[in-house]
Design an enzyme around this catalytic site. Structure first.
Site, PDB file in Angstrom:
ATOM      1  N   ASP A 141       0.881  -1.202  -0.127  1.00 21.45           N
ATOM      2  CA  ASP A 141      -0.067   0.043  -0.033  1.00 21.45           C
ATOM      3  C   ASP A 141       0.830   1.112  -0.072  1.00 21.45           C
ATOM      4  OD1 ASP A 141      -2.494  -1.643   0.194  1.00 21.45           O
ATOM      5  OD2 ASP A 141      -1.784  -1.946   2.425  1.00 21.45           O
ATOM      6  N   GLY A 188      -3.867  -4.645  -4.666  1.00 18.36           N
ATOM      7  CA  GLY A 188      -4.628  -3.475  -5.633  1.00 18.36           C
ATOM      8  C   GLY A 188      -3.747  -2.333  -5.847  1.00 18.36           C
ATOM      9  N   GLN A 233       2.305  -6.044  -3.081  1.00 21.17           N
ATOM     10  CA  GLN A 233       2.317  -6.113  -1.724  1.00 21.17           C
ATOM     11  C   GLN A 233       3.967  -5.279  -1.290  1.00 21.17           C
ATOM     12  OE1 GLN A 233       1.680  -9.583  -3.154  1.00 21.17           O
ATOM     13  NE2 GLN A 233      -0.274  -9.409  -2.687  1.00 21.17           N
TER      14      GLN A 233
END
Length: 424
Positions: free
Chosen positions: A13, A40, A224
């Site tokens: 993130d 994502g 990740q």
């Protein structure tokens, strides 16, 4: 053109999607080399947000080829849904732009069901915080040499055989241990065949494609973060693949000599999703401020991210594991408005002061962060277009990071949009 690896230096993130999108202009191909749709990447271009889970972030650039490497575990249904959303937005997702390695492992329905059943079976501190998308069970089948690979989609008889064979063990676990209903092989095959026929034209030799693009530049896109690496992360609270830069070669099918420029993506503070140790976590005050201002919710799960001060011990470990040539510092704008900033420069652990994380399992749960304090700034820096426009306190913060890690900060992100980026 240099070949570039983009990797996360924390727990994921960090804003890799935006930096991949930015650096895509310097290459002709982008390859995803590990992980699955448990990650994502959020892109904002001219105020429009796009969230990608499997397709490389370079897809928004019309003249680039996007590749899915052998190190990825690919959910065929999610991949098709992602293509459909992009196509509806007018983006070309034809086989001439997208290629899936024939060696890529496929996530099946039984992987997702088993993943969820295992996590639900656990309690309390035993829970890992998996996304439940079948990532771990798929990698397990790969290592057990019973996985279904993308090339198998072109052979329906082989698919049927492999699914029936896999379900012997999977159903024994689901029914016998977890109390779940058994899965039917014929039903699973019937669900898969329409998707399989759609994906066959996308299958190819990704290694050859990388070789062809090497002269004009390849960007290797990680998912990740370093400290979720299956070997080097905060085990057992990790992902199921190697997230470090060295896996870019193995996970895409090329020589390590191709990896020339390694960009470490570092968020200006630290976040973590799910369970696991987090030494600099602050649950209220500045932590709540970062969470709200930074809109810290997982792009894949929607879960609220835990927030804390920048951890330079974690980043030292990332430095020696990945060998970055430079840092892209993201979300610096989120820190604006805080009177005081802290940098974790060491850990106290069992009577010692450590510059690197302890190597014992879950050792980081027992460290005490050693902080340096720096003045913050009140200015809104989201409109800054040049490094000279940043407040002196922000420049000092960046300079201290560079001094401690010995790596230059070449890119500074001051907002989510592609244009809110300072190149030094």
């Amino acid at each position: 053109m240099a070949n570039i690896v983009v990797m996360g230096a924390q727990w994921g993130d960090e804003g890799k999607g935006k930096i991949v999108d930015l650096l895509t202009t310097d290459v002709s191909a982008i390859v995803r080399f590990q992980g699955g749709n448990n990650a994502g990447h959020t892109l904002v271009v001219n105020g429009k947000q796009t969230i990608l889970h499997l397709i490389p972030s370079g897809i928004l650039h019309p003249d680039k080829q996007c590749l899915i490497g052998n190190g990825v575990v690919l959910d065929p249904w999610v991949f098709c849904q992602e293509m459909d959303k992009l196509a509806a937005a007018g983006i070309d997702v034809s086989p001439k732009r997208l290629m899936i390695s024939k060696k890529t492992q496929l996530i099946m329905e039984y992987h997702r069901v088993l993943d969820a059943a295992r996590e639900n079976f656990k309690s309390g501190s035993d829970k890992i915080g998996t996304t439940g998308r079948g990532i771990g069970p798929c990698y397990e089948d790969k290592m057990a040499r019973i996985g279904i690979r993308a090339a198998d989609l072109a052979d329906e008889a082989l698919l049927a055989h492999k699914i029936k064979k896999a379900l012997v063990e999977k159903n024994a676990l689901l029914h016998g241990l977890y109390g779940q209903p058994a899965l039917d092989a014929d039903t699973l095959l019937a669900d898969l065949l329409p998707v399989a026929r759609r994906l066959v034209p996308y299958l190819g030799d990704v290694s050859s494609a990388i070789q062809e693009h090497s002269a004009t530049g390849v960007l290797f896109e990680g998912a990740q973060g370093t400290h979720l690496d299956i070997d080097h992360g905060t085990y057992p609270f990790v992902t199921s693949s190697n997230t470090v830069s060295g896996n870019a070669a193995a996970g895409s099918g090329c020589s390590p000599r191709m990896l020339e420029r390694i960009v470490a993506i570092v968020k200006a503070y630290t976040t973590r999703v799910g369970a696991g140790p987090f030494p600099t976590e602050i649950s209220d005050g500045p932590g709540a401020y970062m969470q709200e201002k930074g809109a810290e919710f997982g792009a894949t799960t929607g879960r609220k991210r835990r927030c804390g001060w920048l951890d330079l011990v974690v980043l030292r470990e990332s430095q020696r594991l990945n060998g970055p040539t430079e840092i892209a510092l993201t979300k610096l704008d989120v820190l604006g408005g805080l009177d005081e900033l802290r940098l974790c420069v060491a850990y106290g652990y069992q009577g010692q002061e450590l510059a690197y994380p302890p190597q014992e399992e879950n050792g980081m749960a027992f460290v005490e962060p050693v902080y340096e304090t720096m003045p913050g700034w009140q200015e809104d820096i989201s409109a800054c277009q040049a490094y000279a426009e940043l407040p002196q306190a922000a420049k000092n913060y960046i300079a201290r990071i560079e001094e401690i890690l010995g790596i230059p900060v070449r890119i500074v992100s001051v907002g989510p949009d592609r244009n809110q980026t300072i190149i030094r």
